[in-house]
Write a protein that holds these residues in place. Structure first.
Motif, PDB file in Angstrom:
ATOM      1  N   THR A  92       0.831  -1.195   0.000  1.00 53.50           N
ATOM      2  CA  THR A  92       0.000   0.000   0.000  1.00 53.50           C
ATOM      3  C   THR A  92       0.868   1.248   0.000  1.00 53.50           C
ATOM      4  N   VAL A  93       0.384   2.289  -0.685  1.00 56.72           N
ATOM      5  CA  VAL A  93       1.060   3.585  -0.727  1.00 56.72           C
ATOM      6  C   VAL A  93       0.040   4.665  -0.398  1.00 56.72           C
ATOM      7  N   PHE A  94       0.323   5.455   0.619  1.00 53.08           N
ATOM      8  CA  PHE A  94      -0.493   6.614   0.942  1.00 53.08           C
ATOM      9  C   PHE A  94       0.188   7.837   0.358  1.00 53.08           C
ATOM     10  N   SER A  95      -0.456   8.444  -0.639  1.00 53.02           N
ATOM     11  CA  SER A  95       0.091   9.613  -1.314  1.00 53.02           C
ATOM     12  C   SER A  95      -0.655  10.840  -0.795  1.00 53.02           C
ATOM     13  N   SER A  96      -0.050  11.529   0.152  1.00 53.68           N
ATOM     14  CA  SER A  96      -0.734  12.609   0.863  1.00 53.68           C
ATOM     15  C   SER A  96      -0.561  13.941   0.145  1.00 53.68           C
ATOM     16  N   VAL A  97      -1.678  14.657  -0.014  1.00 57.27           N
ATOM     17  CA  VAL A  97      -1.621  16.028  -0.505  1.00 57.27           C
ATOM     18  C   VAL A  97      -2.261  16.997   0.484  1.00 57.27           C
ATOM     19  N   GLY A  98      -2.860  16.462   1.544  1.00 59.29           N
ATOM     20  CA  GLY A  98      -3.514  17.299   2.543  1.00 59.29           C
ATOM     21  C   GLY A  98      -4.968  17.544   2.203  1.00 59.29           C
ATOM     22  N   HIS A  99      -5.765  17.869   3.244  1.00 68.31           N
ATOM     23  CA  HIS A  99      -7.176  18.193   3.031  1.00 68.31           C
ATOM     24  C   HIS A  99      -7.669  18.999   4.217  1.00 68.31           C
ATOM     25  N   GLY A 100      -8.386  20.092   3.921  1.00 72.52           N
ATOM     26  CA  GLY A 100      -8.782  21.022   4.965  1.00 72.52           C
ATOM     27  C   GLY A 100      -9.671  20.420   6.028  1.00 72.52           C
ATOM     28  N   PHE A 101     -10.479  19.395   5.694  1.00 70.84           N
ATOM     29  CA  PHE A 101     -11.340  18.792   6.710  1.00 70.84           C
ATOM     30  C   PHE A 101     -10.522  18.191   7.842  1.00 70.84           C
ATOM     31  N   LEU A 102      -9.346  17.649   7.518  1.00 63.88           N
ATOM     32  CA  LEU A 102      -8.519  17.054   8.569  1.00 63.88           C
ATOM     33  C   LEU A 102      -7.907  18.116   9.469  1.00 63.88           C
ATOM     34  N   ASP A 103      -7.658  19.310   8.925  1.00 60.31           N
ATOM     35  CA  ASP A 103      -7.270  20.436   9.777  1.00 60.31           C
ATOM     36  C   ASP A 103      -8.423  20.824  10.700  1.00 60.31           C
ATOM     37  N   LEU A 104      -9.645  20.808  10.162  1.00 57.54           N
ATOM     38  CA  LEU A 104     -10.815  21.098  10.991  1.00 57.54           C
ATOM     39  C   LEU A 104     -10.972  20.056  12.091  1.00 57.54           C
ATOM     40  N   GLU A 105     -10.819  18.794  11.743  1.00 56.74           N
ATOM     41  CA  GLU A 105     -10.929  17.723  12.741  1.00 56.74           C
ATOM     42  C   GLU A 105      -9.887  17.894  13.844  1.00 56.74           C
ATOM     43  N   THR A 106      -8.682  18.271  13.450  1.00 54.74           N
ATOM     44  CA  THR A 106      -7.620  18.482  14.440  1.00 54.74           C
ATOM     45  C   THR A 106      -7.928  19.703  15.308  1.00 54.74           C
ATOM     46  N   THR A 107      -8.454  20.748  14.692  1.00 51.01           N
ATOM     47  CA  THR A 107      -8.856  21.935  15.460  1.00 51.01           C
ATOM     48  C   THR A 107      -9.920  21.582  16.481  1.00 51.01           C
ATOM     49  N   ALA A 108     -10.929  20.809  16.072  1.00 51.20           N
ATOM     50  CA  ALA A 108     -11.978  20.389  17.000  1.00 51.20           C
ATOM     51  C   ALA A 108     -11.391  19.609  18.169  1.00 51.20           C
ATOM     52  N   HIS A 109     -10.426  18.750  17.885  1.00 53.47           N
ATOM     53  CA  HIS A 109      -9.777  17.967  18.939  1.00 53.47           C
ATOM     54  C   HIS A 109      -9.043  18.871  19.926  1.00 53.47           C
ATOM     55  N   ILE A 110      -8.292  19.831  19.404  1.00 56.08           N
ATOM     56  CA  ILE A 110      -7.533  20.731  20.278  1.00 56.08           C
ATOM     57  C   ILE A 110      -8.476  21.556  21.145  1.00 56.08           C
ATOM     58  N   LEU A 111      -9.519  22.114  20.554  1.00 56.09           N
ATOM     59  CA  LEU A 111     -10.469  22.905  21.337  1.00 56.09           C
ATOM     60  C   LEU A 111     -11.159  22.058  22.397  1.00 56.09           C
TER      61      LEU A 111
END
Length: 312
Positions: free
Chosen positions: A285-304
């Motif tokens: 398997t290869v995970f080719s990451s380019v990023g996605h804003g929803f995951l930044d939102l999910e991380t923000t929700a976690h931090i808050l």
């Protein structure tokens, strides 16, 4: 407007719980929360003389009651950043959807680090054999360290092998990795790219290489590869052959095709990969990451949530 909360990098690092965030991301993806959110294509402006990149990544989620935008700027005038400054600067601005209230401004670089560690952990847990014990790391920057943290959060690693073009930087990176892992894992530096790649259970890359690095190596199933560095159609870390002959995963297929090229049109999105289950652990398997804003939102929700300011 009430006083705007400013959350710095040290507070984010101290407040984040990596294993909990991995679980939060998995739950949201399994429940198709992203499908009930809005994440437009990110804005990106690239300039020369000096080389600079300016970008914005918005995402809006009713289930989280959050509207989040990460705004970032990179200016490289050559020779690195001036004393007291960094080359990359980013902030995450957070609003409540239900009230329109501005909730917080978070250090974008620190939040991105936590997000990258979590997504590496999520995908590695999904794809790597349960008995994975060895990790090869190509790259010696901040993003490479987050991949070490992410993989170690989901697998009991025995050994991490690090390759970087600059031996001094590789040695300093190994020291940081040892501190992050608490001394329980052997961390070795190698001058051989082949040694860092072949024979590993998991391989992580985080470089700015304009030419494929993972080409011509023996990478039999069930090896898992995380690629988080260069990802344009003309500049990427892995060969076209490796992408086409492996089970390919991406955060978001439309984003990956747009930013990394047409070879990603057949890739599994994270929600689809989660539904595939254990069968992925038997494949290469290869995970080719380019990023996605929803995951930044999910991380923000976690931090808050961790800091007592959740709106979920």
């Amino acid at each position: 407007m009430t006083a705007l909360r400013v959350v710095g990098g040290a507070e984010i690092e101290a407040g984040a719980d990596l294993r909990e965030l991995i679980g939060d991301m998995e739950s949201s993806l399994r429940d198709d929360v992203r499908r009930h959110s809005v994440t437009p294509a990110r804005f990106m402006e690239v300039r020369d003389s000096p080389y600079s990149v300016f970008g914005a990544m918005p995402s809006m989620s009713d289930p989280h009651d959050l509207f989040v935008t990460k705004v970032a700027a990179l200016v490289d005038a050559g020779g690195g950043a001036a004393p007291g400054r960094t080359t990359v600067n980013a902030v995450v601005v957070v609003f409540s959807i239900s009230t329109g209230e501005a909730l917080a401004v978070l250090d974008g670089a620190a939040l991105t680090d936590v997000k990258c560690a979590a997504i590496t952990g999520l995908v590695t847990d999904l794809c790597a054999t349960p008995h994975a014990r060895t990790l090869g790391v190509v790259g010696t920057g901040a993003l490479a360290l987050q991949q070490v943290r992410g993989a170690a959060a989901v697998r009991d690693l025995d050994r991490v092998t690090v390759y970087g073009r600059d031996p001094d930087r590789a040695g300093r990176f190994a020291d940081r990795a040892r501190r992050s892992l608490g001394g329980a894992v052997e961390v070795a530096v190698t001058s051989s790219l082949r040694e860092a790649v072949e024979g590993q259970d998991v391989v992580c890359t985080a470089t700015t290489s304009s030419e494929p690095l993972l080409t011509g190596f023996d990478l039999p199933p069930p090896v898992h590869v995380n690629c988080m560095g260069s990802h344009t159609p003309e500049s990427r870390e892995v060969s076209a052959e490796l992408l086409e002959s492996s089970v390919l995963l991406v955060e978001d297929r439309a984003t990956a095709v747009r930013e990394a090229g047409h070879r990603h049109h057949r890739a599994l999105e994270l929600e689809e990969a989660l539904r595939r289950g254990p069968e992925l652990r038997a494949a290469r398997t290869v995970f080719s990451s380019v990023g996605h804003g929803f995951l930044d939102l999910e991380t923000t929700a976690h931090i808050l949530k961790r800091l007592g300011g959740a709106r979920r």
